[in-house]
Design a protein around this motif. Structure first.
Motif, PDB file in Angstrom:
ATOM      1  N   LEU A 150       0.863  -1.184   0.000  1.00  0.00           N
ATOM      2  CA  LEU A 150       0.000   0.000   0.000  1.00  0.00           C
ATOM      3  C   LEU A 150       0.894   1.227   0.000  1.00  0.00           C
ATOM      4  O   LEU A 150       1.871   1.269   0.752  1.00  0.00           O
ATOM      5  CB  LEU A 150      -0.909   0.003   1.235  1.00  0.00           C
ATOM      6  N   PRO A 151       0.581   2.231  -0.801  1.00  0.00           N
ATOM      7  CA  PRO A 151       1.406   3.451  -0.764  1.00  0.00           C
ATOM      8  C   PRO A 151       1.421   4.060   0.632  1.00  0.00           C
ATOM      9  O   PRO A 151       0.372   4.236   1.256  1.00  0.00           O
ATOM     10  CB  PRO A 151       0.692   4.371  -1.765  1.00  0.00           C
ATOM     11  N   GLY A 152       2.600   4.366   1.109  1.00  0.00           N
ATOM     12  CA  GLY A 152       2.730   4.887   2.463  1.00  0.00           C
ATOM     13  C   GLY A 152       1.864   6.097   2.754  1.00  0.00           C
ATOM     14  O   GLY A 152       1.201   6.156   3.787  1.00  0.00           O
ATOM     15  N   PRO A 153       1.825   7.120   1.875  1.00  0.00           N
ATOM     16  CA  PRO A 153       1.003   8.302   2.170  1.00  0.00           C
ATOM     17  C   PRO A 153      -0.475   7.988   2.354  1.00  0.00           C
ATOM     18  O   PRO A 153      -1.166   8.684   3.087  1.00  0.00           O
ATOM     19  CB  PRO A 153       1.239   9.191   0.939  1.00  0.00           C
ATOM     20  N   VAL A 170       7.633  -0.764   0.959  1.00  0.00           N
ATOM     21  CA  VAL A 170       8.265  -1.729   0.059  1.00  0.00           C
ATOM     22  C   VAL A 170       7.233  -2.236  -0.930  1.00  0.00           C
ATOM     23  O   VAL A 170       6.078  -2.491  -0.567  1.00  0.00           O
ATOM     24  CB  VAL A 170       8.854  -2.913   0.865  1.00  0.00           C
ATOM     25  N   ARG A 171       7.643  -2.385  -2.191  1.00  0.00           N
ATOM     26  CA  ARG A 171       6.762  -3.026  -3.177  1.00  0.00           C
ATOM     27  C   ARG A 171       6.662  -4.513  -2.875  1.00  0.00           C
ATOM     28  O   ARG A 171       7.661  -5.149  -2.534  1.00  0.00           O
ATOM     29  CB  ARG A 171       7.310  -2.861  -4.591  1.00  0.00           C
ATOM     30  N   TRP A 178      13.945  -7.148  -4.785  1.00  0.00           N
ATOM     31  CA  TRP A 178      13.140  -7.237  -3.576  1.00  0.00           C
ATOM     32  C   TRP A 178      14.046  -7.593  -2.402  1.00  0.00           C
ATOM     33  O   TRP A 178      14.997  -8.365  -2.546  1.00  0.00           O
ATOM     34  CB  TRP A 178      12.050  -8.309  -3.699  1.00  0.00           C
ATOM     35  N   PRO A 179      13.775  -7.045  -1.261  1.00  0.00           N
ATOM     36  CA  PRO A 179      14.626  -7.311  -0.088  1.00  0.00           C
ATOM     37  C   PRO A 179      14.435  -8.723   0.438  1.00  0.00           C
ATOM     38  O   PRO A 179      13.525  -9.453   0.011  1.00  0.00           O
ATOM     39  CB  PRO A 179      14.153  -6.267   0.927  1.00  0.00           C
ATOM     40  N   PRO A 180      15.282  -9.157   1.370  1.00  0.00           N
ATOM     41  CA  PRO A 180      15.174 -10.518   1.924  1.00  0.00           C
ATOM     42  C   PRO A 180      13.774 -10.779   2.466  1.00  0.00           C
ATOM     43  O   PRO A 180      13.181  -9.946   3.150  1.00  0.00           O
ATOM     44  CB  PRO A 180      16.220 -10.526   3.046  1.00  0.00           C
ATOM     45  N   SER A 181      13.241 -11.961   2.184  1.00  0.00           N
ATOM     46  CA  SER A 181      11.909 -12.340   2.664  1.00  0.00           C
ATOM     47  C   SER A 181      11.749 -13.832   2.493  1.00  0.00           C
ATOM     48  O   SER A 181      12.525 -14.504   1.819  1.00  0.00           O
ATOM     49  CB  SER A 181      10.812 -11.605   1.885  1.00  0.00           C
ATOM     50  N   GLY A 182      10.705 -14.357   3.125  1.00  0.00           N
ATOM     51  CA  GLY A 182      10.374 -15.763   2.963  1.00  0.00           C
ATOM     52  C   GLY A 182      11.069 -16.629   3.982  1.00  0.00           C
ATOM     53  O   GLY A 182      12.039 -16.248   4.620  1.00  0.00           O
ATOM     54  N   GLU A 183      10.533 -17.828   4.141  1.00  0.00           N
ATOM     55  CA  GLU A 183      11.055 -18.730   5.156  1.00  0.00           C
ATOM     56  C   GLU A 183      12.232 -19.568   4.633  1.00  0.00           C
ATOM     57  O   GLU A 183      13.097 -19.973   5.383  1.00  0.00           O
ATOM     58  CB  GLU A 183       9.936 -19.657   5.637  1.00  0.00           C
ATOM     59  N   ASP A 185       2.141   0.449  -9.496  1.00  0.00           N
ATOM     60  CA  ASP A 185       2.347  -0.743  -8.681  1.00  0.00           C
ATOM     61  C   ASP A 185       1.678  -0.497  -7.332  1.00  0.00           C
ATOM     62  O   ASP A 185       1.128   0.571  -7.079  1.00  0.00           O
ATOM     63  CB  ASP A 185       3.830  -1.103  -8.549  1.00  0.00           C
ATOM     64  N   ARG A 186       1.700  -1.490  -6.472  1.00  0.00           N
ATOM     65  CA  ARG A 186       0.931  -1.388  -5.232  1.00  0.00           C
ATOM     66  C   ARG A 186       1.598  -0.508  -4.183  1.00  0.00           C
ATOM     67  O   ARG A 186       1.074  -0.351  -3.082  1.00  0.00           O
ATOM     68  CB  ARG A 186       0.633  -2.782  -4.679  1.00  0.00           C
TER      69      ARG A 186
END
Length: 831
Positions: free
Chosen positions: A55-58, A176-177, A268-273, A307-308
């Motif tokens: 979601l856009p931060g603003p 973050v996207r 994309w930054p680090p994510s996931g298990e 984008d989201r």
């Protein structure tokens, strides 16, 4: 940058990476629209949104800061340490109506506390499609719990190494996207990069796209950057490093391959298990995408994609013409920068509705520089990773929608089913008014809720008293303009009076229309529109609310209905506020009459007392203090009756009289409290009270003290050191008729300062009262040398300093009482 700054920066990067990993992981685990993490902050009782994905931060700015005592699900999850599950909008409205009023869309949500501290580090939050209230349709709650536990473990490790401050979030959230769906076309290659070892793993599609055999593929991040784009390798490597720290680029990077072909790089930054520490990315050959873009370029209507996170990813030539800016100034920019005429309070609800509920939304807009009649119809169609928007002239809608040329961004738009903006305005105002008890507080709420909702800039509220109108609140009008109307009688031929006397609202689409209807009426502007709303509660006239708009505009049937509903709510709130003001005035008078006008004096003892009423709610309570002659000494007493208002003040007066009677007969402290306790129980006012009573012998400094549920006194020694007097006490007065109150003996040395106080001076919402007592002790220590010595502050000055912060606070929730005493040195002490 110093070594210390670099150290803090690295700790912040570690924290951000942990938060982004948890947020993006939760997004996939719950198949959610939005995910994020709230963390505690340095301000007591305040939670801050640290990360936001999807979601856009603003658009989420009103919820960036939440107090843990507010009736919101995030606060409950944090404070209680339990998961809160809201499967749909119905359950959200039932349990958290104020939260639902702010986000009136069809979605569900889950709030999972992050364990590891008391009560917790924060809350992992996901917003997801609304479901029926069945277990089968809920997201994978166990997986969300594991993500929260893993985040908690990482935060505990960070605290162990860096201290508690390392996990307190300040400032804006990191937005973050969400990761894009796994690509299928052959011209898209995927890779991962380990920021610790710099190792790269690429799939076969990336090998083919870059023309490299697997055995020749680069093994480090730097080599990967060169392989993707030799000309922009430094920029790619920097983007990789920033993404690892949780700050990925806003939009895809446009780069050139070795042969000059255009490529897009997504990170994309680090994510996931599975790979919690890896940066993931894709390299896209935009050839097929460019062909699709070319098809949209031929359409006569405007088409653009976001984008989201709100970044413009595509805009066709029609949108470029509407925006009046080159395409390269639109792409890669947030919507609120690229097309500011599509943003603002009235439009944000529509954007939130589309992004949260994922239903198509349709509404009308006007560019800020548009000529009269240049209205546009916007349709928003959200997808899992992109939001596609079309924009056409409103006149081309079938059936056509005709808006007045004066309607602006504040007007109620026509939206799809996912937004309930026109319907929830009265709900939001009603909920906000529940905490407003004075006329000024009601007026402030109306200004905050009404003006932004309808695009108004000016507000005035007149209240009827003795058949005359008196100004209660104004904002936005020229200074002094409304003064001549103050005190107008009911026979005045002005719109505010006639709206109330007829009971009908008056709407003027233009200032010319207002001037023609009321010739000779002074106007505050040449251009604009006005609405005069009668405030009527249960058939009784209360006053008039005036709304002013900067531009000419019409008032549709739906809008007039909503405004009249809001006027009814305001009228009832004002009527309640007037009853409150009357009771508050009576309570203030009673309180002032019952507090001592002067304190009993003794040649060897100096005393100083202070009382401050609260500024929230019923602002007069039952706090009191007194100094009474007792035998050859003095009795010092301070107390706090539970509650506020006339009843609390009356009970305080009865207790003060009882304590004085016992003190004048020189009864021991335990008997004073026991006798007062039984009296309060016999009176049965439905209230209880805390109290601290001290009997002082001025000659020797010997003191005997007893407590009944009251905060412990503070004692400042002549050398400036201050300690809390840990005195055993009994329960509060008015609860147990058999209660006993043990007596403790202490010595008050010459020039020492004894401080008795009520909890209003040391207690703050969300903060530990022990911390408040410690802060008061520190302030007492710094109050200066002993009173009476050269260069020292007087005891009254010390009292003023200890109450200064409370005295200047605008949100003091409770009343405050303080009593100080010091013993002057005698001949025996100097000998």
């Amino acid at each position: 940058m110093t070594g210390s700054d670099e150290h803090v920066g690295r700790a912040r990067e570690r924290l951000t990476a942990l938060l982004v990993e948890a947020s993006t992981g939760a997004l996939g685990a719950a198949d959610a629209h939005v995910a994020g993490v709230y963390l505690r902050s340095g301000a007591p009782g305040l939670l801050r949104l640290a990360t936001l994905v999807g979601l856009p931060g603003p658009l989420f700015r009103p919820w960036w800061r939440l107090h843990m005592d507010r009736p919101f699900p995030v606060a409950d999850a944090y404070r209680l340490g339990t998961r809160v599950i809201l499967p749909n909008a119905t359950e959200t409205v039932r349990r958290y109506p104020q939260f639902a009023a702010g986000l009136p869309f069809q979605f569900g949500s889950v709030y999972t506390p992050v364990p590891g501290a008391e009560p917790s580090f924060g809350v992992l939050t996901v917003l997801l499609p609304g479901t029926a209230d069945t277990v089968d349709e809920l997201p994978d709650l166990d997986r969300l719990s594991r993500l929260a536990e893993r985040l908690g473990a990482g935060l505990r490790e960070l605290v162990a190494e860096e201290g508690d401050a390392a996990v307190a979030w300040e400032g804006e959230p990191v937005c973050v996207r969400p990761p894009a769906p796994r690509p299928g076309p052959a011209r898209v290659g995927r890779f991962t990069w380990d920021p610790v070892t710099s190792a790269v793993h690429a799939d076969d599609r990336l090998h083919a796209l870059l023309g490299r055999a697997p055995q020749d593929f680069p093994g480090t991040g730097a080599e990967l950057a060169v392989a993707v784009t030799p000309a922009d390798a430094d920029d790619v490597l920097t983007a990789l490093q920033e993404t690892a720290a949780g700050k990925p680029p806003y939009a895809p990077l446009r780069v050139r391959a070795a042969d000059g072909a255009p490529l897009l790089l997504e990170l994309w930054p680090p994510s996931g298990e599975a790979d919690p520490s890896l940066v993931s990315g894709i390299v896209v050959d935009p050839g097929p995408s460019a062909a699709a873009d070319g098809a949209a370029d031929l359409l006569p209507e405007g088409v653009f994609c976001l984008d989201r996170s709100g970044i413009v990813r595509y805009a066709n030539p029609a949108v470029v013409r509407l925006a009046g800016r080159p395409r390269d100034e639109l792409l890669g920019r947030p919507l609120w920068e690229a097309m500011p005429w599509l943003t603002g309070p009235s439009y944000d609800d529509h954007w939130r509705g589309a992004l949260l509920a994922r239903g198509p939304v349709h509404f009308q807009v006007r560019r800020g520089d548009a000529v009269a009649g240049d209205f546009l119809a916007l349709s928003v169609h959200p997808g899992s990773d992109l939001v596609t928007c079309t924009v056409v002239p409103a006149s081309r809608i079938d059936p056509p929608v005709h808006l007045s040329p004066v309607a602006g961004p504040g007007a109620l738009g026509r939206s799809g089913g996912s937004s309930m903006t026109p319907l929830y305005r009265p709900i939001a105002l009603a909920i906000a008014l529940t905490d407003a008890v004075t006329a000024r507080q009601v007026s402030a709420v109306v200004m905050q809720e009404l003006l932004p909702a309808f695009g108004g800039r000016r507000l005035a509220i007149y209240l009827l008293q003795d058949r005359h109108f008196y100004l209660a609140w104004e904002t936005g009008f020229p200074p002094g303009f409304l003064a001549p109307f103050d005190g107008m009688g009911l026979d005045a031929h002005i719109p505010g009076v006639e709206a109330l006397t007829t009971g009908r609202p008056l709407f003027f689409e233009s200032m010319r229309r207002l001037a023609d209807t009321y010739p000779g009426l002074a106007l505050d502007a040449e251009v604009g529109s006005r609405a005069f709303l009668p405030l009527i509660a249960s058939g009784r006239p209360v006053g008039t609310c005036i709304l002013g708009f900067e531009s000419e505009r019409s008032f549709g049937t739906e809008e007039r209905t909503v405004l009249m509903a809001l006027a009814g709510l305001i009228a009832h709130a004002m009527e309640k506020a007037r009853r409150y003001d009357s009771e508050a005035a009576l309570a203030r008078g009673l309180q002032q009459a019952l507090l001592p006008r002067r304190l009993s004096e003794h040649p060897r003892v100096e005393t100083a007392g202070r009382y401050l009423p609260g500024t929230q709610g019923m602002d007069v309570g039952g706090d009191w203090y007194d100094v009474v002659g007792a035998g050859d000494g003095l009795a010092l007493v301070i107390g706090d009756v539970q509650g506020h208002g006339v009843q609390a003040a009356a009970t305080m007066g009865q207790l003060r009289s009882a304590v004085r009677a016992f003190a004048l007969s020189d009864r021991p402290p335990d008997e004073v409290l026991s006798g007062t306790n039984r009296l309060l129980i016999d009176l049965d006012p439905g209230q209880f009270a805390s109290c601290c009573y001290l009997r002082l012998d001025p000659a020797t400094g010997r003191a005997r003290i007893a407590r009944a549920g009251h905060p412990p006194p503070l004692l400042r020694a002549p050398d400036g050191s201050t300690r809390v007097l840990e005195i055993p006490g009994g329960v509060v007065l008015g609860v147990d008729p058999r209660a006993r109150y043990p007596v403790t003996e202490l010595e008050l040395a010459p020039d020492a300062i004894l401080a008795l106080y009520t909890d209003g001076l040391v207690e703050r919402p969300g903060a530990d009262i022990d911390d408040g007592i410690a802060a008061l002790g520190a302030a007492l220590s710094e109050a200066g040398a002993a009173p009476g010595r050269r260069g020292a502050r007087t005891l009254t000055g010390v009292a003023d300093r200890l109450t200064a912060m409370a005295r200047h606070a605008t949100d003091r929730p409770d009343d405050v009482a303080l009593l100080l005493a010091t013993r002057r040195p005698g001949a025996a002490d100097r000998g």
